[in-house]
Write an enzyme that holds these catalytic residues in place. Sequence first.
Site, short mmCIF file in Angstrom:
data_model
loop_
_atom_site.label_atom_id
_atom_site.label_comp_id
_atom_site.label_asym_id
_atom_site.label_seq_id
_atom_site.Cartn_x
_atom_site.Cartn_y
_atom_site.Cartn_z
N TYR A 97 0.84 -1.19 0.00
CA TYR A 97 0.00 0.00 0.00
C TYR A 97 0.88 1.25 0.00
O TYR A 97 0.56 2.24 -0.67
CB TYR A 97 -0.94 0.01 1.22
CG TYR A 97 -1.97 -1.08 1.17
CD1 TYR A 97 -3.14 -0.91 0.44
CD2 TYR A 97 -1.78 -2.29 1.85
CE1 TYR A 97 -4.11 -1.92 0.40
CE2 TYR A 97 -2.74 -3.29 1.81
CZ TYR A 97 -3.88 -3.10 1.07
OH TYR A 97 -4.83 -4.11 1.02
N ASN A 120 -12.59 -0.64 -5.09
CA ASN A 120 -12.44 -0.95 -6.51
C ASN A 120 -13.67 -1.71 -6.99
O ASN A 120 -13.96 -2.80 -6.51
CB ASN A 120 -11.18 -1.80 -6.72
CG ASN A 120 -11.06 -2.37 -8.11
OD1 ASN A 120 -11.61 -1.85 -9.07
ND2 ASN A 120 -10.33 -3.47 -8.23
N CYS A 128 -6.81 -5.33 -7.66
CA CYS A 128 -6.59 -4.84 -6.31
C CYS A 128 -6.07 -5.94 -5.38
O CYS A 128 -5.48 -5.64 -4.34
CB CYS A 128 -7.87 -4.22 -5.76
SG CYS A 128 -9.32 -5.29 -5.83
N HIS A 129 -6.23 -7.19 -5.80
CA HIS A 129 -5.73 -8.30 -4.98
C HIS A 129 -4.20 -8.33 -4.94
O HIS A 129 -3.63 -8.99 -4.09
CB HIS A 129 -6.27 -9.64 -5.49
CG HIS A 129 -5.90 -9.95 -6.91
ND1 HIS A 129 -6.63 -9.46 -8.00
CD2 HIS A 129 -4.89 -10.68 -7.43
CE1 HIS A 129 -6.07 -9.90 -9.11
NE2 HIS A 129 -5.02 -10.64 -8.80
N GLU A 155 -2.09 -16.74 -9.78
CA GLU A 155 -1.16 -16.00 -10.65
C GLU A 155 0.27 -16.45 -10.44
O GLU A 155 1.03 -16.60 -11.40
CB GLU A 155 -1.30 -14.50 -10.39
CG GLU A 155 -2.62 -13.95 -10.86
CD GLU A 155 -2.74 -12.44 -10.73
OE1 GLU A 155 -1.74 -11.77 -10.38
OE2 GLU A 155 -3.84 -11.93 -11.02
#
Length: 167
Positions: A97, A120, A128-129, A155
Amino acid sequence: MIYYQWFTSPLGQVLLTSNGQSLTGLHLHGQKYFPNRTEDWQESTLDLFVQVQEQLTEYFAHQRQQFDLPLEPQGTPFQKQVWQLLTEIPFGQTISYGTLAKQTGNPTASRAVGAANGRNPIAIVVPCHRVIAANGALTGYAGGVDRKQWLLRHEQAEVGNLLGSVV
């Protein structure tokens, strides 16, 4: 008019919304800030929804790392700035962040960045993850930390497969 359609994903039901031209929402069922349907909502089979579903299916099948969709999230100028920066985080990577706050030009805005990140409206496509705490903790995710963890593992498994095939 808000057009909508449901999509079944590995993370459960997903609500897609559009203004007829662009994707305005991708909400995981049960997530925080889940929108309430009103009289101006109409279920639709827009061509855009077909595109979104195809690209999400490819993403979940490890066949897509970037989305190519017209997006129009609704929010404040600051939120839109944060959401745009989210789309620039590379697939399979995370940032803090604080790092994201620095990218907005306001390095002390970590909490504001976290709040914008949490609001979001286009989950997964606007990733946003991929934003985590500076210590690596998976703090906060409107869709639930378990889903955030699932997306990051999904991912990172793909990135690991790509690296393994290069060797």
